[in-house]
Motif scaffolding. Structure first.
Motif, PDB file in Angstrom:
ATOM      1  N   TRP A 168       0.815  -1.267   0.251  1.00 26.53           N
ATOM      2  CA  TRP A 168      -0.024  -0.153  -0.029  1.00 26.53           C
ATOM      3  C   TRP A 168       0.982   1.534  -0.065  1.00 26.53           C
ATOM      4  O   TRP A 168       1.912   1.231   0.703  1.00 26.53           O
ATOM      5  CB  TRP A 168      -0.776  -0.170   1.157  1.00 26.53           C
ATOM      6  N   LEU A 169       0.317   2.238  -0.739  1.00 24.26           N
ATOM      7  CA  LEU A 169       1.224   3.564  -0.485  1.00 24.26           C
ATOM      8  C   LEU A 169       0.258   4.519  -0.086  1.00 24.26           C
ATOM      9  O   LEU A 169      -1.044   4.783  -0.553  1.00 24.26           O
ATOM     10  CB  LEU A 169       1.743   3.962  -1.860  1.00 24.26           C
ATOM     11  N   ALA A 170       0.649   5.454   0.798  1.00 15.51           N
ATOM     12  CA  ALA A 170      -0.132   6.584   1.323  1.00 15.51           C
ATOM     13  C   ALA A 170       0.742   7.780   1.293  1.00 15.51           C
ATOM     14  O   ALA A 170       1.813   7.721   1.292  1.00 15.51           O
ATOM     15  CB  ALA A 170      -0.782   6.352   2.606  1.00 15.51           C
ATOM     16  N   SER A 171       0.213   9.035   1.310  1.00 16.70           N
ATOM     17  CA  SER A 171       0.843  10.176   1.512  1.00 16.70           C
ATOM     18  C   SER A 171       0.445  11.125   2.341  1.00 16.70           C
ATOM     19  O   SER A 171      -0.754  11.186   2.675  1.00 16.70           O
ATOM     20  CB  SER A 171       0.973  10.761   0.171  1.00 16.70           C
ATOM     21  N   LEU A 172       1.457  12.114   2.816  1.00 15.17           N
ATOM     22  CA  LEU A 172       1.112  13.297   3.792  1.00 15.17           C
ATOM     23  C   LEU A 172       1.544  14.421   3.096  1.00 15.17           C
ATOM     24  O   LEU A 172       2.707  14.293   2.746  1.00 15.17           O
ATOM     25  CB  LEU A 172       1.430  12.949   5.011  1.00 15.17           C
ATOM     26  N   LEU A 173       0.652  15.534   2.723  1.00 12.49           N
ATOM     27  CA  LEU A 173       1.295  16.655   2.168  1.00 12.49           C
ATOM     28  C   LEU A 173       1.370  17.816   3.622  1.00 12.49           C
ATOM     29  O   LEU A 173       0.570  17.629   4.315  1.00 12.49           O
ATOM     30  CB  LEU A 173       0.398  17.142   1.091  1.00 12.49           C
ATOM     31  N   PRO A 174       2.179  18.838   3.399  1.00 15.72           N
ATOM     32  CA  PRO A 174       2.063  19.813   4.438  1.00 15.72           C
ATOM     33  C   PRO A 174       0.744  20.398   4.544  1.00 15.72           C
ATOM     34  O   PRO A 174       0.474  20.725   5.713  1.00 15.72           O
ATOM     35  CB  PRO A 174       3.312  20.891   3.890  1.00 15.72           C
ATOM     36  N   SER A 175       0.186  20.544   3.416  1.00 17.81           N
ATOM     37  CA  SER A 175      -1.212  21.272   3.545  1.00 17.81           C
ATOM     38  C   SER A 175      -2.122  20.425   4.558  1.00 17.81           C
ATOM     39  O   SER A 175      -3.032  20.841   5.023  1.00 17.81           O
ATOM     40  CB  SER A 175      -1.825  21.370   2.137  1.00 17.81           C
ATOM     41  N   ASP A 176      -1.978  19.231   4.545  1.00 13.09           N
ATOM     42  CA  ASP A 176      -2.812  18.161   5.291  1.00 13.09           C
ATOM     43  C   ASP A 176      -2.595  18.657   6.797  1.00 13.09           C
ATOM     44  O   ASP A 176      -3.382  18.401   7.540  1.00 13.09           O
ATOM     45  CB  ASP A 176      -2.386  16.823   4.977  1.00 13.09           C
ATOM     46  N   LEU A 177      -1.514  19.262   7.210  1.00 14.54           N
ATOM     47  CA  LEU A 177      -1.262  19.648   8.465  1.00 14.54           C
ATOM     48  C   LEU A 177      -1.412  21.288   8.449  1.00 14.54           C
ATOM     49  O   LEU A 177      -0.632  21.738   9.364  1.00 14.54           O
ATOM     50  CB  LEU A 177       0.222  19.192   8.977  1.00 14.54           C
ATOM     51  N   SER A 178      -1.926  21.948   7.622  1.00 15.53           N
ATOM     52  CA  SER A 178      -1.878  23.272   7.570  1.00 15.53           C
ATOM     53  C   SER A 178      -0.726  23.886   7.754  1.00 15.53           C
ATOM     54  O   SER A 178      -0.388  24.911   8.044  1.00 15.53           O
ATOM     55  CB  SER A 178      -2.886  23.930   8.505  1.00 15.53           C
ATOM     56  N   LEU A 179       0.379  23.313   6.829  1.00 16.63           N
ATOM     57  CA  LEU A 179       1.714  23.946   6.829  1.00 16.63           C
ATOM     58  C   LEU A 179       1.989  24.365   5.462  1.00 16.63           C
ATOM     59  O   LEU A 179       1.437  23.637   4.395  1.00 16.63           O
ATOM     60  CB  LEU A 179       2.738  22.889   7.301  1.00 16.63           C
ATOM     61  N   PRO A 180       3.074  25.366   5.203  1.00 16.35           N
ATOM     62  CA  PRO A 180       3.097  25.657   3.710  1.00 16.35           C
ATOM     63  C   PRO A 180       4.001  24.840   3.116  1.00 16.35           C
ATOM     64  O   PRO A 180       4.812  23.779   3.867  1.00 16.35           O
ATOM     65  CB  PRO A 180       3.801  27.032   3.881  1.00 16.35           C
ATOM     66  N   SER A 181       4.117  24.615   1.724  1.00 11.31           N
ATOM     67  CA  SER A 181       4.862  23.804   1.146  1.00 11.31           C
ATOM     68  C   SER A 181       6.186  24.436   0.616  1.00 11.31           C
ATOM     69  O   SER A 181       6.255  25.796   0.516  1.00 11.31           O
ATOM     70  CB  SER A 181       4.328  23.177   0.042  1.00 11.31           C
ATOM     71  N   THR A 182       7.449  23.795   0.354  1.00 15.82           N
ATOM     72  CA  THR A 182       8.484  24.677  -0.371  1.00 15.82           C
ATOM     73  C   THR A 182       8.370  25.177  -1.547  1.00 15.82           C
ATOM     74  O   THR A 182       8.759  25.890  -2.014  1.00 15.82           O
ATOM     75  CB  THR A 182       9.672  23.839  -0.131  1.00 15.82           C
ATOM     76  N   ALA A 183       7.289  24.297  -2.221  1.00 14.69           N
ATOM     77  CA  ALA A 183       6.950  24.525  -3.668  1.00 14.69           C
ATOM     78  C   ALA A 183       5.439  24.501  -3.987  1.00 14.69           C
ATOM     79  O   ALA A 183       4.998  23.796  -3.162  1.00 14.69           O
ATOM     80  CB  ALA A 183       7.636  23.369  -4.557  1.00 14.69           C
ATOM     81  N   PRO A 184       4.936  25.249  -4.914  1.00 14.32           N
ATOM     82  CA  PRO A 184       3.486  25.358  -5.035  1.00 14.32           C
ATOM     83  C   PRO A 184       3.155  23.835  -5.333  1.00 14.32           C
ATOM     84  O   PRO A 184       3.874  23.100  -5.985  1.00 14.32           O
ATOM     85  CB  PRO A 184       3.527  26.368  -6.363  1.00 14.32           C
ATOM     86  N   TYR A 185       1.950  23.831  -5.099  1.00 16.56           N
ATOM     87  CA  TYR A 185       1.128  22.577  -5.559  1.00 16.56           C
ATOM     88  C   TYR A 185      -0.226  23.063  -6.244  1.00 16.56           C
ATOM     89  O   TYR A 185      -0.871  23.790  -5.775  1.00 16.56           O
ATOM     90  CB  TYR A 185       0.651  21.742  -4.101  1.00 16.56           C
ATOM     91  N   LEU A 186      -0.280  22.266  -7.473  1.00 25.46           N
ATOM     92  CA  LEU A 186      -1.436  22.643  -8.068  1.00 25.46           C
ATOM     93  C   LEU A 186      -2.101  21.061  -8.337  1.00 25.46           C
ATOM     94  O   LEU A 186      -1.900  20.399  -9.180  1.00 25.46           O
ATOM     95  CB  LEU A 186      -0.911  22.917  -9.552  1.00 25.46           C
ATOM     96  N   PRO A 187      -2.996  20.822  -7.544  1.00 23.78           N
ATOM     97  CA  PRO A 187      -3.945  19.798  -7.769  1.00 23.78           C
ATOM     98  C   PRO A 187      -4.804  19.988  -8.926  1.00 23.78           C
ATOM     99  O   PRO A 187      -5.197  20.796  -9.609  1.00 23.78           O
ATOM    100  CB  PRO A 187      -4.777  19.708  -6.544  1.00 23.78           C
TER     101      PRO A 187
END
Length: 191
Positions: free
Chosen positions: A167-186
């Motif tokens: 199984w593969l799962a992910s966590l992004l900074p935005s999931d923790l209300s944190l900023p990313s170092t690079a923009p994310y465009l879903p």
């Protein structure tokens, strides 16, 4: 990077040292840890010695793998967590819990703290978690810590010479209300 210590409500997350060799060795005798993780099996005293004295410190020194022991206030080892850099901005989080400390939320608590640390202290915009299909306890910890299950990767895990689906799962900074170092465009929702 110099090793760091992270306090949580119930734990001290810190690098392992020579005084922890026996505790790591004892924990890794658990058949479930040997079954569901990629540690050597059988797990010998020299494996614990090499892990604590060489692999863990070398990972910190090279900023390639950040290993934390999860310790209770009395110094008892509750589990182990590691963040391994995989590619630019992406790291993989792995963990195990000692048998006597499973089911009380320690590793979920530690996973949240280590994830927050990774997003705020090292250049990571995506944490991945992988576990062999069937390891429902590990999946539950990842999901309680906020990871989103993305799917199953065929033959993507090598456990003691045998390829297994994971199984593969992910966590992004935005999931923790944190900023990313690079923009994310879903992607935009399709009609």
């Amino acid at each position: 990077m110099d090793p760091v210590t992270i306090p949580t409500a119930r734990l001290l997350l810190r690098p392992v040292g020579p005084d922890d060799i026996d505790a790591v060795y004892a924990a890794c005798q658990d058949p479930d840890i040997q079954r569901w993780t990629t540690i050597p099996s059988p797990y010998l005293p020299e494996h614990a010695e090499t892990f604590v004295r060489q692999q863990a410190p070398d990972g910190w020194a090279a900023s390639s793998m950040f290993t934390f022991g999860a310790f209770l206030p009395d110094g008892d080892l509750a589990g182990m967590l590691g963040i391994t850099m995989r590619s630019l901005g992406t790291a993989e989080l792995g963990f195990w819990a000692t048998k006597r400390h499973r089911g009380n939320g320690y590793i979920t608590e530690a996973t949240r703290a280590v994830s927050h640390w990774a997003f705020t202290r090292i250049p990571v915009d995506r944490l991945e978690w992988r576990a062999e299909v069937g390891n429902t306890a590990s999946l539950a910890v990842a999901q309680r810590a906020g990871f989103t299950l993305e799917g199953t990767l065929r033959a993507a895990l090598n456990n003691n010479g045998t390829r297994r689906d994971c199984w593969l799962a992910s966590l992004l900074p935005s999931d923790l209300s944190l900023p990313s170092t690079a923009p994310y465009l879903p992607p935009r929702p399709t009609m």
